[in-house]
Design an enzyme around this catalytic site. Structure first.
Site, mmCIF file in Angstrom:
data_model
loop_
_atom_site.group_PDB
_atom_site.id
_atom_site.type_symbol
_atom_site.label_atom_id
_atom_site.label_comp_id
_atom_site.label_asym_id
_atom_site.label_seq_id
_atom_site.Cartn_x
_atom_site.Cartn_y
_atom_site.Cartn_z
ATOM 1 N N HIS A 196 0.834 -1.210 0.000
ATOM 2 C CA HIS A 196 0.000 0.000 0.000
ATOM 3 C C HIS A 196 0.872 1.267 0.000
ATOM 4 O O HIS A 196 0.732 2.135 -0.857
ATOM 5 C CB HIS A 196 -0.913 -0.027 1.233
ATOM 6 C CG HIS A 196 -1.828 1.156 1.356
ATOM 7 N ND1 HIS A 196 -3.138 1.135 0.954
ATOM 8 C CD2 HIS A 196 -1.602 2.416 1.837
ATOM 9 C CE1 HIS A 196 -3.688 2.321 1.171
ATOM 10 N NE2 HIS A 196 -2.775 3.117 1.722
ATOM 11 N N GLU A 197 1.780 1.327 0.958
ATOM 12 C CA GLU A 197 2.621 2.532 1.063
ATOM 13 C C GLU A 197 3.550 2.652 -0.149
ATOM 14 O O GLU A 197 3.829 3.757 -0.619
ATOM 15 C CB GLU A 197 3.411 2.541 2.369
ATOM 16 C CG GLU A 197 2.565 2.447 3.652
ATOM 17 C CD GLU A 197 1.477 3.511 3.783
ATOM 18 O OE1 GLU A 197 1.621 4.591 3.189
ATOM 19 O OE2 GLU A 197 0.464 3.248 4.479
ATOM 20 N N HIS A 213 1.755 4.442 -2.863
ATOM 21 C CA HIS A 213 1.863 5.902 -2.670
ATOM 22 C C HIS A 213 3.254 6.395 -3.086
ATOM 23 O O HIS A 213 3.402 7.419 -3.755
ATOM 24 C CB HIS A 213 1.673 6.261 -1.185
ATOM 25 C CG HIS A 213 0.260 6.277 -0.701
ATOM 26 N ND1 HIS A 213 -0.713 7.062 -1.266
ATOM 27 C CD2 HIS A 213 -0.348 5.617 0.321
ATOM 28 C CE1 HIS A 213 -1.866 6.893 -0.607
ATOM 29 N NE2 HIS A 213 -1.672 6.015 0.365
ATOM 30 N N GLU A 225 -4.648 7.944 -3.052
ATOM 31 C CA GLU A 225 -5.132 6.698 -2.468
ATOM 32 C C GLU A 225 -5.433 5.666 -3.551
ATOM 33 O O GLU A 225 -5.277 4.461 -3.327
ATOM 34 C CB GLU A 225 -6.386 6.994 -1.638
ATOM 35 C CG GLU A 225 -6.805 5.900 -0.696
ATOM 36 C CD GLU A 225 -5.844 5.668 0.471
ATOM 37 O OE1 GLU A 225 -4.943 6.500 0.710
ATOM 38 O OE2 GLU A 225 -5.996 4.621 1.140
#
Lengths: 498, 498
Positions: A262-263, A266, A292
């Protein structure tokens, strides 16, 4: 220095340096700073923030903004002026005294919230939250457009163009489809046993695999750092210094892995922003929701797919030979996609995640328009969890106190989490028309995916507004149907609901 | 805000925040930042630095300084005004264009030096060094006092009151005593075999012991961080955030240990500065030499003493049971005190260390007064090493290119390393009159020592000038005889020269 634009940029460079310093302090406080540093360091961060404020709201910058707008500018330069003017206008409308008061209020509120959460004591947080809700509504109100409510203005701060007029039907659509789909899944009788993921997984080995995983999905360690913190986050200082954290649990193998993916989603966005844009006001993502979308796309649509794990699972199994003995790739993928309604948003599965967001949206809306009082929040929160998710918090710690956002004044932020999912599904579909995503994943050619995203989304930073970027990348306006179709197809398939 | 002093402090807070941000960036670049971040981050650090410059040299700050000086102030407030005025005066005398040019020159020079050192190519560094020597002499000249040379002014920047008038006799004294003492040691025929310290020492175990060691000598991990970097250093952000690094070598057990004790000596100084002084211009140490006195005192006079290791060595031996089997505490202490003239200052033993500094002092003096050309440096450097230390560098990498200082414009800094040793000996003697240092060490009561140092030295920060602080702490003026006596007694004893 002939051009006013260039003169303006000398101020921008100062603001960027101040902003970047605040970013580094933020990173440092979460990852490495000594326990007792926080109070003094917060004072210094406050000073950096007010120096930023002073420059942006100075008459010189105001004048240069007007003068530079008359000059011949390229698209990026125009976007920089647009973003500067927007932020300056927002700040200038707030009475200085009120701005300072609000900054102090939110600076202290997070600690009060943290203690209240620790002690399951909503009453001790309620007065501060009441004040934050009042002040943030009033402050947002200064910048509201014709016909907008205060909550609309708050929503626009995070996602321009996505007020209640768009979000009401959006969340209604989610609710209409996800609630019955969830019920069908729960009634399918096909519960997934994820027991093996709760065995004991050596943290050092997890570190090793997560580092590999981050690099695998495109995180460039020459331009980035991976740390550890209580709550995983990403921070981009510039496009050659982007940092992510994860959090390891010995008995939760998937937690760190999906935080990392997830990170990294980003982070890859921030790393791929054009060199010409980095260290300018258009260096970040197009919007919160667009940012997001890149993390959720990577975490869920890519990272939880069978194709993604086809080349990767053997490596994971090799590393944890005993712990994952007898767990096939197929079983592993079913485990990481299991649906299990729970109380905590950040631990929610992919199907129920947006219901957590929906609950917050409904509550914020009523709180800001005055039809709901802060003291009523716990009851309303718990009722909604029972209604939408079929679970009821026993404490406020795992209920209304779970998220940090409101204590930081971020009211109106949550919807961007749901929008991110919907943007992601629409982008995935467009990408899949041009490159066969599953084949790429099976062959381990994830760079074809990140290259496509860079070309269509990342490199533009915030030059194009999110809606325009979405339209140009996907060929159509925002369309949440893709997300509904994606969820329906995926979970109907996984739970044999055809 | 009635008092001008308080109004001035609002500017000071801004400068402190900017300075602290630069400090954190510096720490981060050495310890954690990604490889490719440096160039963009350096640009932002440059901006923070020039914002600092702009505030300090602004007419408002100048006026407030004059007005505040008329108000009733306590000793610390007066010291703050003194330090601000001194630094402002220094900066205001430098033509802005020249200041910028010099900042750019030194910003780029370190990389040129690093490459030259790597390639043993002094010629490629010579032109930059020539320019740095010229410009730093000219810039220091703007602030020189009546009768001072440019080099005196450079020396004063780091150690006020210690120009050539003091340092010439100081270094003459060192030379007069250390050179024959070294010769006697070398001719004593009592060479120490330190082979066991070069065995293989697991880095993780070293980390464990060094952390213990840092805490043992007073480093408070609630207020500090211990990291790793190529070259060990200390940085204090404020008195609740002080950071040190060390560097581990598998085959050099003592290297990390004495770096740790040394940097912890610096750090404890910063941690012990009064709360009322932290985040002000008098928060740091009284001077470079006084700061160095606290690190050298801890590293050498305390950290290499038999009494220090009496309670500690059993723990070290327990951790490295195989590696240190058969090495007694006495043998260990002899090994860590062995004299062995070498080429590299930072690895020098305690007896020869000041000769390395002496060589740099003599060279800087001649370089700045024009009697020595940059191109002659390698030859002169090597000749002096042969003369004073009996060793001759085969390459400039291990000769004139070894130190980073000149590339950063720090000419005149080296003498504070030698002064630090002399201050330390004088302070140790005064402390030993009041508390029995060896007994404290034998009983592991090192806090009695750090408490004494806090009371007499640390808590004052930079409120008192170094000479005054030394006088008040020790009861007399600077007296380098203590250092000569200390060295003579110690090494005469160790090498049986009585």
């Amino acid at each position: 220095m002939d051009r006013k634009y260039d003169e303006l940029m000398t101020y921008v460079e100062k603001m960027q340096a101040l902003g970047m310093a605040q970013g580094l302090f933020g990173w440092d406080l979460e990852t490495e700073a000594p326990r007792e540093a926080a109070a003094l360091t917060a004072r210094m961060m406050g000073s950096l923030s007010s120096q930023y404020f002073d420059i942006l709201t100075s008459p010189q910058v105001g004048e240069l903004l007007c003068q530079a707008a008359e000059e011949e500018l390229d698209e990026a330069q125009k976007a920089i002026l647009r973003e500067l003017a927007k932020e300056r206008d927002r700040l200038c409308r707030i009475p200085a005294e009120e701005y300072r008061e609000y900054a102090e209020l939110t600076a202290g509120a997070t600690q009060i919230w943290a203690r209240a959460k620790e002690n399951n004591d909503f009453a001790s947080f309620a007065p501060v939250l009441t004040r934050i809700a009042e002040m943030s509504a009033r402050i947002a109100g200064y910048s509201k457009k014709e016909g907008q409510s205060a909550y609309d203005a708050m929503l626009w701060q995070y996602e321009e163009g996505f007020g209640r007029d768009v979000l009401d039907p959006f969340f209604a659509l989610l609710r209409e489809h996800i609630v019955p789909l969830l019920r069908a899944v729960m009634e399918s009788g096909r519960a997934v046993d994820a027991g093996p993921l709760h065995r004991s997984f050596d943290i050092d080995k997890q570190r090793q695999f997560n580092r590999y995983l981050a690099e695998y999905v495109g995180f460039d360690f020459g331009r980035g750092v991976m740390g550890e913190s209580e709550h995983p986050f990403t921070i981009g200082l510039h496009n050659r210094d982007v940092r992510i954290t994860t959090h390891y649990y010995e008995n939760l193998l998937e937690s760190a892995m999906f935080s990392t993916i997830h990170e990294a989603g980003h982070a890859v966005y921030e790393m791929n922003v054009d060199d010409a844009l980095t260290l300018t006001p258009v260096a970040g993502g197009a919007s919160c929701g667009m940012h997001e979308s890149q993390s959720r796309l990577m975490e869920n649509m890519i990272g939880r797919s069978p194709a993604f794990w086809e080349p990767l699972y053997p490596k994971l199994q090799e590393l944890f030979a005993d712990e994952l003995a007898g767990v096939s790739a197929g079983e592993f993928v079913r485990m990481i996609n299991r649906v299990s309604p729970s109380l905590i948003r950040t631990e929610a599965d992919e199907l129920t995640y947006c219901l957590h967001v929906l609950i917050r949206y409904e509550i914020e809306k009523d709180l800001i328009d005055g039809s709901l009082q802060v003291k009523e929040l716990p009851q309303v929160w718990n009722d909604k969890y029972e209604e939408y998710l079929g679970v009821r918090p026993l404490t406020d710690t795992e209920g209304v106190l779970q998220d940090i956002h409101w204590s930081q004044g971020s009211i109106g932020y949550f919807p961007s989490y749901a929008l991110g999912n919907a943007f992601a599904a629409q982008i995935y579909r467009a990408m899949d028309r041009e490159i066969d995503v599953e084949s790429c994943l099976r062959r381990g050619e994830i760079s074809r995916i990140t290259e496509w995203l860079k070309e269509k989304v990342h490199r533009f930073g915030r030059v194009k507004p999110a809606q325009e970027l979405l339209r140009e990348a996907t060929g159509e306006e925002f369309n949440p149907r893709y997300y509904i179709d994606y969820l329906t197809e995926k979970f109907t398939g996984l739970y044999g609901l055809k």
